[in-house]
Write an enzyme that holds these catalytic residues in place. Structure first.
Site, PDB file in Angstrom:
ATOM      1  N   ASN A   1       0.866  -1.174   0.000  1.00  0.00           N
ATOM      2  CA  ASN A   1       0.000   0.000   0.000  1.00  0.00           C
ATOM      3  C   ASN A   1       0.906   1.229   0.000  1.00  0.00           C
ATOM      4  OD1 ASN A   1      -1.704   2.082   0.523  1.00  0.00           O
ATOM      5  ND2 ASN A   1      -2.486   1.279   2.455  1.00  0.00           N
TER       6      ASN A   1
ATOM      7  N   ASN B   1       2.776   6.027 -10.157  1.00  0.00           N
ATOM      8  CA  ASN B   1       1.579   6.020 -10.997  1.00  0.00           C
ATOM      9  C   ASN B   1       0.297   5.736 -10.204  1.00  0.00           C
ATOM     10  OD1 ASN B   1       0.035   5.417 -13.654  1.00  0.00           O
ATOM     11  ND2 ASN B   1      -0.077   3.472 -12.557  1.00  0.00           N
ATOM     12  N   ALA B   2       0.415   5.130  -9.013  1.00  0.00           N
ATOM     13  CA  ALA B   2      -0.805   4.783  -8.252  1.00  0.00           C
ATOM     14  C   ALA B   2      -1.617   6.041  -7.987  1.00  0.00           C
ATOM     15  CB  ALA B   2      -0.431   4.112  -6.935  1.00  0.00           C
TER      16      ALA B   2
ATOM     17  N   ILE C   1      -5.964   7.605  -7.209  1.00  0.00           N
ATOM     18  CA  ILE C   1      -7.417   7.403  -7.111  1.00  0.00           C
ATOM     19  C   ILE C   1      -8.122   8.751  -7.262  1.00  0.00           C
ATOM     20  CG2 ILE C   1      -7.332   5.366  -5.598  1.00  0.00           C
ATOM     21  CD1 ILE C   1      -7.914   7.297  -3.225  1.00  0.00           C
TER      22      ILE C   1
ATOM     23  N   GLN D   1     -10.037  21.403 -11.503  1.00  0.00           N
ATOM     24  CA  GLN D   1     -11.239  20.798 -12.096  1.00  0.00           C
ATOM     25  C   GLN D   1     -12.368  20.826 -11.085  1.00  0.00           C
ATOM     26  OE1 GLN D   1     -12.667  20.309 -14.659  1.00  0.00           O
ATOM     27  NE2 GLN D   1     -13.516  18.300 -15.029  1.00  0.00           N
TER      28      GLN D   1
ATOM     29  N   GLN E   1     -12.716  18.483  -7.830  1.00  0.00           N
ATOM     30  CA  GLN E   1     -11.441  17.792  -7.579  1.00  0.00           C
ATOM     31  C   GLN E   1     -10.461  18.616  -6.741  1.00  0.00           C
ATOM     32  OE1 GLN E   1     -10.053  16.257 -11.523  1.00  0.00           O
ATOM     33  NE2 GLN E   1     -10.495  14.291 -10.551  1.00  0.00           N
TER      34      GLN E   1
ATOM     35  N   TYR F   1      -7.921  16.029  -5.509  1.00  0.00           N
ATOM     36  CA  TYR F   1      -7.085  15.445  -6.571  1.00  0.00           C
ATOM     37  C   TYR F   1      -6.146  16.498  -7.184  1.00  0.00           C
ATOM     38  CZ  TYR F   1      -6.291  12.662 -10.901  1.00  0.00           C
ATOM     39  OH  TYR F   1      -5.756  11.956 -11.954  1.00  0.00           O
TER      40      TYR F   1
END
Ligand code: CAA
Ligand code: NAP
Length: 255
Positions: free
Chosen positions: A70, A97-98, A100, A156, A159, A162
């Site tokens: 993880n 790259n991981a 969500i 965005q 988001q 994110y």
């Protein structure tokens, strides 16, 4: 014909949409590739899915190793890096790259949605990079490639979590690039636009259609287009590119 190059590449979230294409491309170009997938202790299904993923890859002649961990958790990442080092050797190329999404306008966003995204998309970059940078320094060669996003550049709707994580990658990459430029290590970000993976397919159809209509190229990008850019940054030819951000977005955002 594949010519092995004796370099070990770790792709976090390597069994996902973009991760799979990156693993295939790096493998075909001679790297020993390790694909990370989530810590199985959370759910056995991830371990079974990863095994199936590896079997499917092997059928296509792609021999990518899989390792669980993880990456949002430092201790779990430490255990994973030890396993990679023992089985394959120290990591030469790290592809962070991981990632969500937990989209919601801020007035509806829960603390869990905020922290989960920051931990997975940004704190993972610290966890993984911190654990590979010393061996890269001692080898005098290394590549750290952080998969950011067009939405880290432009923001965005829905988001805040994110976009914060993805733009945080720029500061991280530039600072680490300064610290490592003399050591044969490059640290860069790639900012993809909307790429055809399950992450984008999870957006409500009517909203997704509106987004695609705004892309000057008129289509989503493909994971394979992105993977070739990752390979270029990982190669010796890209040794003078560091602290840079490369956009790959079909013209959605230009700067
Ligand atoms: N700009 C301005 N206003 C917007 C808007 C936008 N882009 N999107 C929605 N709104 C408005 C709506 O018109 C609506 O207004 P009214 O209340 O006046 O009618 C209001 O905001 C609420 O909209 P929703 O009904 O959509 O709100 P919701 O809470 O149901 O959903 C959301 C919110 C989940 C964020 C949804 O809008 C959404 O999915 N948006 C897309 C987010 C997105 O692009 N995510 C990218 C995921 S892929 C990815 O992240 C990969 C990458 O790096 C590129
Ligand atoms: P994806 O198919 O959902 O892949 C993401 C992968 O990350 C999945 O395999 C996921 O595992 C894994 N992951 C999530 N949390 C993890 C954790 N804590 N530890 C280890 N692995 C974890 O999405 P994708 O589109 O390929 O996205 C890959 C990266 O590109 C992400 O960072 C994303 O933000 C970025 N990106 C995507 C787009 C796009 O349009 N698709 C655009 C710009 C940037 P599970 O399957 O178990 O969840």
């Amino acid at each position: 014909m594949r010519t092995p190059n004796n370099k070990v590449a770790l792709v976090t979230g390597g069994t996902g949409g973009i991760g799979t294409a990156i693993c295939e491309c790096l493998y075909k170009n001679g790297f020993t590739v390790v694909a990370n997938y989530r810590d199985f202790t959370k759910a056995m299904k991830w371990r079974e899915e990863a095994k199936k993923w590896r079997d499917d890859q092997l059928k296509m002649g792609i021999d990518v190793k899989v390792v669980e961990g993880n990456v949002s958790d430092f201790k779990s990442t430490e255990k994973m890096m030890k396993e990679i080092s023992e089985k394959s050797g120290p990591v030469d190329v790290l592809v962070n790259n991981a990632g969500i999404t937990r989209d919601a306008p801020l007035h509806k966003m829960t603390p869990e949605q905020w922290y989960e995204v920051i931990d997975t998309n940004l704190n993972s970059v610290f966890n993984c990079s911190r654990l590979v940078v010393e061996s890269m320094i001692s080898k005098g060669w290394g590549r750290i490639i952080n998969i950011s996003s067009v939405n880290g550049q432009k923001g965005q709707f829905g988001q805040t979590n994110y976009s914060t994580a993805k733009s945080g990658m720029y500061g991280f990459s530039k600072s680490l690039a300064l610290e490592t430029a003399k050591k044969g290590i490059t640290v860069n970000t790639i900012s993809p636009g909307y790429i055809s993976t399950s992450m984008v397919m999870a957006i409500k159809e009517e909203i997704r259609e509106k987004i695609v209509a705004q892309i000057p190229a008129g289509r989503l990008g493909t994971p394979e287009e992105l993977a070739k850019l990752v390979f270029y940054l990982a190669s010796d030819d890209a040794r003078y590119i560091t602290g840079a951000n490369l956009a790959i977005n079909g013209g959605l955002h230009m700067y």
